[in-house]
Design an enzyme around this catalytic site. Structure first.
Site, PDB file in Angstrom:
ATOM      1  N   ASP A  22      40.362  46.542  35.223  1.00 23.96           N
ATOM      2  CA  ASP A  22      40.095  45.197  34.698  1.00 23.96           C
ATOM      3  C   ASP A  22      41.321  44.630  33.987  1.00 23.96           C
ATOM      4  O   ASP A  22      42.133  45.375  33.449  1.00 23.96           O
ATOM      5  CB  ASP A  22      38.888  45.265  33.744  1.00 23.96           C
ATOM      6  CG  ASP A  22      38.269  43.900  33.488  1.00 23.96           C
ATOM      7  OD1 ASP A  22      38.606  42.937  34.214  1.00 23.96           O
ATOM      8  OD2 ASP A  22      37.442  43.797  32.563  1.00 23.96           O
ATOM      9  N   GLY A  23      41.430  43.306  34.005  1.00 24.97           N
ATOM     10  CA  GLY A  23      42.469  42.629  33.231  1.00 24.97           C
ATOM     11  C   GLY A  23      43.558  41.978  34.069  1.00 24.97           C
ATOM     12  O   GLY A  23      44.571  41.514  33.521  1.00 24.97           O
ATOM     13  N   HIS A  40      46.291  40.136  40.547  1.00 26.26           N
ATOM     14  CA  HIS A  40      45.625  41.009  41.523  1.00 26.26           C
ATOM     15  C   HIS A  40      46.668  41.719  42.390  1.00 26.26           C
ATOM     16  O   HIS A  40      46.519  42.891  42.729  1.00 26.26           O
ATOM     17  CB  HIS A  40      44.668  40.201  42.401  1.00 26.26           C
ATOM     18  CG  HIS A  40      43.514  39.601  41.638  1.00 26.26           C
ATOM     19  ND1 HIS A  40      42.763  40.320  40.749  1.00 26.26           N
ATOM     20  CD2 HIS A  40      42.983  38.341  41.639  1.00 26.26           C
ATOM     21  CE1 HIS A  40      41.819  39.541  40.229  1.00 26.26           C
ATOM     22  NE2 HIS A  40      41.935  38.330  40.751  1.00 26.26           N
ATOM     23  N   ASN A  71      31.115  39.640  41.458  1.00 28.11           N
ATOM     24  CA  ASN A  71      32.386  38.933  41.648  1.00 28.11           C
ATOM     25  C   ASN A  71      32.302  37.810  42.696  1.00 28.11           C
ATOM     26  O   ASN A  71      33.182  36.941  42.746  1.00 28.11           O
ATOM     27  CB  ASN A  71      33.525  39.905  41.999  1.00 28.11           C
ATOM     28  CG  ASN A  71      33.988  40.742  40.829  1.00 28.11           C
ATOM     29  OD1 ASN A  71      34.381  41.906  40.994  1.00 28.11           O
ATOM     30  ND2 ASN A  71      33.961  40.196  39.617  1.00 28.11           N
ATOM     31  N   ARG A  74      32.712  34.192  41.430  1.00 28.09           N
ATOM     32  CA  ARG A  74      34.004  33.603  41.016  1.00 28.09           C
ATOM     33  C   ARG A  74      34.322  32.394  41.882  1.00 28.09           C
ATOM     34  O   ARG A  74      33.707  32.194  42.932  1.00 28.09           O
ATOM     35  CB  ARG A  74      35.104  34.655  41.162  1.00 28.09           C
ATOM     36  CG  ARG A  74      34.932  35.759  40.157  1.00 28.09           C
ATOM     37  CD  ARG A  74      36.140  36.647  40.092  1.00 28.09           C
ATOM     38  NE  ARG A  74      35.933  37.626  39.035  1.00 28.09           N
ATOM     39  CZ  ARG A  74      36.885  38.343  38.476  1.00 28.09           C
ATOM     40  NH1 ARG A  74      38.135  38.217  38.882  1.00 28.09           N
ATOM     41  NH2 ARG A  74      36.605  39.197  37.511  1.00 28.09           N
ATOM     42  N   ARG A 191      38.031  52.508  31.607  1.00 29.70           N
ATOM     43  CA  ARG A 191      38.030  51.054  31.775  1.00 29.70           C
ATOM     44  C   ARG A 191      39.235  50.487  31.044  1.00 29.70           C
ATOM     45  O   ARG A 191      39.453  50.760  29.862  1.00 29.70           O
ATOM     46  CB  ARG A 191      36.766  50.390  31.240  1.00 29.70           C
ATOM     47  CG  ARG A 191      36.830  48.863  31.499  1.00 29.70           C
ATOM     48  CD  ARG A 191      35.542  48.131  31.263  1.00 29.70           C
ATOM     49  NE  ARG A 191      35.660  46.752  31.791  1.00 29.70           N
ATOM     50  CZ  ARG A 191      34.664  46.033  32.267  1.00 29.70           C
ATOM     51  NH1 ARG A 191      33.455  46.544  32.286  1.00 29.70           N
ATOM     52  NH2 ARG A 191      34.867  44.814  32.728  1.00 29.70           N
TER      53      ARG A 191
HETATM   54  C1  IPE Z   1      34.369  44.546  36.790  1.00 29.71           C
HETATM   55  O1  IPE Z   1      35.263  43.629  36.239  1.00 29.71           O
HETATM   56  C2  IPE Z   1      34.512  44.541  38.285  1.00 29.71           C
HETATM   57  C3  IPE Z   1      35.802  45.018  38.801  1.00 29.71           C
HETATM   58  C4  IPE Z   1      36.757  45.551  38.094  1.00 29.71           C
HETATM   59  C5  IPE Z   1      35.971  44.882  40.220  1.00 29.71           C
HETATM   60  P1  IPE Z   1      34.796  42.161  35.861  1.00 29.71           P
HETATM   61  O2  IPE Z   1      35.976  41.479  35.260  1.00 29.71           O
HETATM   62  O3  IPE Z   1      34.175  41.507  37.022  1.00 29.71           O
HETATM   63  O4  IPE Z   1      33.684  42.463  34.765  1.00 29.71           O
HETATM   64  P2  IPE Z   1      33.009  41.505  33.686  1.00 29.71           P
HETATM   65  O5  IPE Z   1      32.452  40.347  34.426  1.00 29.71           O
HETATM   66  O6  IPE Z   1      34.057  41.099  32.725  1.00 29.71           O
HETATM   67  O7  IPE Z   1      31.966  42.358  33.054  1.00 29.71           O
HETATM   68  C1  IPE Z   2      39.859  42.838  37.616  1.00 31.26           C
HETATM   69  O1  IPE Z   2      40.598  41.867  36.952  1.00 31.26           O
HETATM   70  C2  IPE Z   2      39.869  42.620  39.114  1.00 31.26           C
HETATM   71  C3  IPE Z   2      38.601  42.139  39.686  1.00 31.26           C
HETATM   72  C4  IPE Z   2      37.481  41.996  39.025  1.00 31.26           C
HETATM   73  C5  IPE Z   2      38.611  41.799  41.100  1.00 31.26           C
HETATM   74  P1  IPE Z   2      39.965  40.487  36.545  1.00 31.26           P
HETATM   75  O2  IPE Z   2      40.197  39.518  37.643  1.00 31.26           O
HETATM   76  O3  IPE Z   2      38.556  40.664  36.112  1.00 31.26           O
HETATM   77  O4  IPE Z   2      40.853  40.086  35.287  1.00 31.26           O
HETATM   78  P2  IPE Z   2      40.359  39.446  33.917  1.00 31.26           P
HETATM   79  O5  IPE Z   2      39.263  40.324  33.400  1.00 31.26           O
HETATM   80  O6  IPE Z   2      39.886  38.068  34.228  1.00 31.26           O
HETATM   81  O7  IPE Z   2      41.567  39.467  33.049  1.00 31.26           O
HETATM   82 MG    MG Z   3      37.660  41.114  34.384  1.00 32.12          MG
END
Ligand code: IPE
Ligand code: IPE
Ligand code: MG
Length: 250
Positions: A22-23, A40, A71, A74, A191
């Protein structure tokens, strides 16, 4: 093995590590990029390094959350770009997988992914099927609650048809009806990005996993961060309900 720090006990490496990567979006924003996609893209590079480092240190199963059932909510452009990134990544990374003897696997409802993704995924899975060093599982269109619902449906159909009795249902039967049927439960769940939640990941399978949360954003997560997580894991006492004295006497 020279690259593994000597304070890591190679006889106690977690067999299965699961990661919520994440992030990426916040990383891109912090770096001043106008689009989240750059995050990404760099996230894919982080995964390549972590998969390689995991195989090197002796992790047998690495399971990463790449796209959740949630997801899909989004913006359409981001979902589309993520699917494109998946296709191009699978096409490019076959060499790395082969070189490191990594078998590619997936969990989740991959039949709902764009056809191109499914084709590429199946090709790479097929090409790496005999690799024995590590299994890298991509959770794609994965949601733990859906996984449990599917398992319950399949099991009840078997009971209804007489193939199984309701009293035959035990934990191992449920295990066998999960996407992860042939994989042991994770020993360690990591995580990144400072969020303290599970986000519908492997709910059944992490019942006794050690949890490790780090503020590091996924694109910045490096081999030494993985080593930190493993060191922390090795410092924990997994008691599985017993007392510390019981654990120490064995
Ligand atoms: C969890 O991350 C899913 C993946 C890492 C693919 P998200 O960024 O989607 O999670 P939430 O929505 O913040 O809980
Ligand atoms: C995790 O990063 C990747 C996926 C969920 C596909 P994010 O896209 O959730 O990044 P943040 O949480 O918005 O920073
Ligand atoms: Mg995220």
């Amino acid at each position: 093995m020279s690259e593994v720090p000597n304070d890591i006990d190679l006889s106690r490496i977690p067999k299965h590590v699961a990661i919520i990567m994440d992030g990426n979006g916040r990383w891109a924003k912090k770096q001043g990029f106008l689009t989240r996609m750059r995050g990404h893209e760099i996230g894919v590079e982080a995964l390549r390094d972590i998969a390689t480092a995991s195989a090197e240190i002796g992790i047998e199963y690495l399971t990463v959350y790449a796209f959740s059932t949630e997801n899909w909510n989004r913006p359409k452009a981001e979902v589309g770009a993520l699917m494109e990134l998946l296709v191009s990544t699978l096409g490019k990374e076959l060499d790395t997988l082969q070189k490191n003897e990594i078998r590619l696997n997936s969990i989740g409802q991959t039949d709902a992914l764009p056809k191109k993704c499914q084709r590429e995924l199946n090709e790479v899975k097929d090409a790496t099927r005999n690799n024995k060093r590590m299994t890298l599982t991509l959770a794609l269109n994965y949601g733990a609650k859906t996984e449990i619902v599917n398992a319950v449906q399949t099991i009840s159909e078997k009971v209804a048809s007489g193939e199984m009795k309701s009293t035959d249902i035990d934990e191992s039967v449920i295990d066998q009806h999960m996407f992860t049927a042939d994989i042991p439960h994770p020993d360690l769940l990591i995580r990144t990005s400072g969020e303290y939640r599970i986000s519908n990941y492997l709910l059944w399978q992490i019942a006794y996993s050690e949890l490790y949360f780090t503020p590091v954003l996924w694109p910045d997560f490096k081999k030494h961060d993985l080593h930190d997580a493993i060191r922390t894991y090795q410092g924990r006492e997994r008691r599985f309900g017993k007392t510390s004295e019981q654990i120490q006497s064995t």
